[in-house]
Design a protein around this motif. Sequence first.
Motif, short mmCIF file in Angstrom:
data_model
loop_
_atom_site.label_atom_id
_atom_site.label_comp_id
_atom_site.label_asym_id
_atom_site.label_seq_id
_atom_site.Cartn_x
_atom_site.Cartn_y
_atom_site.Cartn_z
N ILE A 1 0.86 -1.18 0.00
CA ILE A 1 0.00 0.00 0.00
C ILE A 1 0.90 1.23 0.00
O ILE A 1 1.72 1.41 0.91
N LYS B 1 -6.21 -5.37 4.49
CA LYS B 1 -5.24 -4.29 4.50
C LYS B 1 -4.65 -4.14 5.89
O LYS B 1 -5.39 -4.03 6.87
N LYS C 1 4.91 6.95 -0.27
CA LYS C 1 5.40 6.28 0.94
C LYS C 1 4.67 4.95 1.14
O LYS C 1 3.45 4.87 1.00
N TYR D 1 -1.56 -2.03 8.10
CA TYR D 1 -0.77 -0.80 8.01
C TYR D 1 0.39 -0.84 9.00
O TYR D 1 0.36 -1.51 10.03
N GLU E 1 1.10 5.44 -0.43
CA GLU E 1 0.34 6.69 -0.38
C GLU E 1 1.30 7.87 -0.45
O GLU E 1 2.21 7.99 0.38
N ASP E 2 1.13 8.71 -1.45
CA ASP E 2 2.01 9.87 -1.65
C ASP E 2 3.48 9.45 -1.70
O ASP E 2 4.36 10.11 -1.13
#
Length: 431
Positions: free
Chosen positions: A136, A151, A141, A153, A138-139
Amino acid sequence: MSDDKFDVIIVGGGLAGCSAGLVLARANLEVLIIERGNFCGAKNMTGGRLYGHSLEKIIPNFAQEAPIERKVTKEKISLMSSDGSVDIGFGSKKLSSEPDTGSYTVLRAPFDQWLASKAEEEGVSIIPEALVEKLIVEDGKVIGVEATEEKLYADVVILADGVNSLLGQSIGMKKELEPHQVAVGAKEIIKLGEDVINQRFGVRGNEGVAWLSAGDPTAGGFGGGLLYTNKDSVSVGIVATLSDIEHSGLSVNQLLERFKDHPAVAPYIEGGKTIEYSAHLVPEEGLHMVPELYRDGVIIVGDAAGFCINLGFTVRGMDFAIESGRLAAETIIKANEKGDYSAKSLAYYQKALDNSFIMRDLKQYQGFPALLGRREIFELIPSLATDIAAKAFTVNGKQEQNLIMYALDSIAQRTSATEIVNTITSIVEAF
């Protein structure tokens, strides 16, 4: 599994992943290891040789409790032709006089399970039989993983997913493997009995033998044969560079059977029963295949990072995996103290590697992959060695050339002076 947040998620429960997890958990970080096998070590069936110095830093005197097979006290290297073998042997207690100089034969399934249990004792959570399908991001990262449609994290993800790290490739940190960068290995465990092994290999108690060979094991192709003594079995295998696999016209399985039937090997395994078989990829190119090692929120370790070295007389990967796992963990601990998991913060991993034996050894021997890619190493030298040895040890009363002239004639028949010079130059440059 459910949607959750961890300090660190580690993909892969091998030596690198479990070592990293253990060190991180000792620092009170919440760690999850995701392993696609039924258990840690399930994908590493037959085992090999572990140089113990790196694990000693994490678990001092580990060999007193770990499921090791034997402590290596005898080394053997062979140059094999189809009907002969020139052997160099060395045996000494110096090989295992101190814990950090000891090396051991291990079977990876039980050994990895033991190391995983040590990580669990420190608080690491391990989920087996789970495949991580994607990272995963995001931006820019990495913030977690998708595994079995769930999912998960984390502040940092460690990729310890093996030489063919598809996750590393998926975000552009690793390139797709080239055939010359990896070898395919096929191994069997052949059960013989402890007393039989002690008698045939001339060892006692927990003493063991590590035996590497080149030439005929791969029918002159790039690679070699190996044999390690376990407690009551031997691990016998062939490793052949993928780009040269068609040289002999034989499959890796056929090369392994051929190796087992070689007159220098067959007497040692006669009467044994094969109880396990496996095949896997091995990183081969050393320094030149090391990928991008860190980015925002992610670090690559072990075989996934290409940390392996093959010098012909010794093959190392396990000690690199453990050390890289430890250094990655120490990097993340520092990042956690700052609350910064950016690439800038994780750059400490590269600095730690550069100051470790991993990069020192990879740089020192960076010429070896090119040297071991020369056909002379696997075709010319073994056949020459056995021919000259046969002449040296044959006495029949007939008048023939002296040994020096015979050796010169044998060399001249097989190669040119230019090829000889080039081979010698390559060997010198590799060192």
